[in-house]
Motif scaffolding. Structure first.
Motif, short mmCIF file in Angstrom:
data_model
loop_
_atom_site.label_atom_id
_atom_site.label_comp_id
_atom_site.label_asym_id
_atom_site.label_seq_id
_atom_site.Cartn_x
_atom_site.Cartn_y
_atom_site.Cartn_z
N HIS A 2 -3.78 -0.81 6.90
CA HIS A 2 -4.19 -1.49 5.69
C HIS A 2 -3.49 -1.00 4.42
O HIS A 2 -3.66 -1.59 3.36
CB HIS A 2 -5.71 -1.37 5.51
CG HIS A 2 -6.44 -2.08 6.60
ND1 HIS A 2 -6.57 -3.45 6.64
CD2 HIS A 2 -7.05 -1.64 7.72
CE1 HIS A 2 -7.23 -3.82 7.71
NE2 HIS A 2 -7.52 -2.74 8.39
N LYS A 3 -2.68 0.06 4.54
CA LYS A 3 -1.93 0.50 3.36
C LYS A 3 -0.50 0.86 3.76
O LYS A 3 -0.23 1.22 4.90
CB LYS A 3 -2.61 1.67 2.66
CG LYS A 3 -2.74 2.93 3.47
CD LYS A 3 -3.44 4.00 2.67
CE LYS A 3 -3.54 5.27 3.49
NZ LYS A 3 -4.07 6.37 2.70
N LEU A 14 -2.57 -1.52 -0.93
CA LEU A 14 -3.47 -2.03 0.10
C LEU A 14 -3.10 -3.47 0.42
O LEU A 14 -2.81 -4.26 -0.49
CB LEU A 14 -4.92 -1.99 -0.39
CG LEU A 14 -5.49 -0.61 -0.68
CD1 LEU A 14 -6.88 -0.73 -1.30
CD2 LEU A 14 -5.55 0.21 0.60
#
Length: 92
Positions: A2-3, A14
């Motif tokens: 997610h990042k 993000l």
């Protein structure tokens, strides 16, 4: 994942905060430094899948062993198809 590092700014971002124009940017894995693909939020089997980053196909062992890499079923089936195709070509 997610990042990821957004190459344009050098900052960690993000996936859920990226805007539509950012989908053409270059993102990098924090661990193996491989380019990543930003995938938009979408529905799969009636459920919402959040935006995420995914690795491209690994080019070397270091990339293959990245602890942040996730291998999914479509990756496995693509590898099997490539393997079967190369076996067919070898037998010809």
């Amino acid at each position: 994942m997610h990042k990821a590092r957004y190459i344009r700014t050098g900052s960690i971002v993000l996936a859920s905060t990226m805007k539509s124009g950012d989908y053409f940017g270059i993102f990098q894995c924090e661990h193996c430094k491989t380019d990543l693909i930003l995938t938009q939020e979408h529905k799969r089997h009636g459920k919402i899948v959040s935006a995420f980053f995914k690795h491209r196909e690994a080019e070397n062992d270091f990339q293959k062993r990245c602890p942040l890499r996730v291998e999914n079923n479509s990756d496995k089936s693509n590898k099997e198809k490539k393997s079967n195709k190369s076996k067919e070509l070898q037998s010809v």
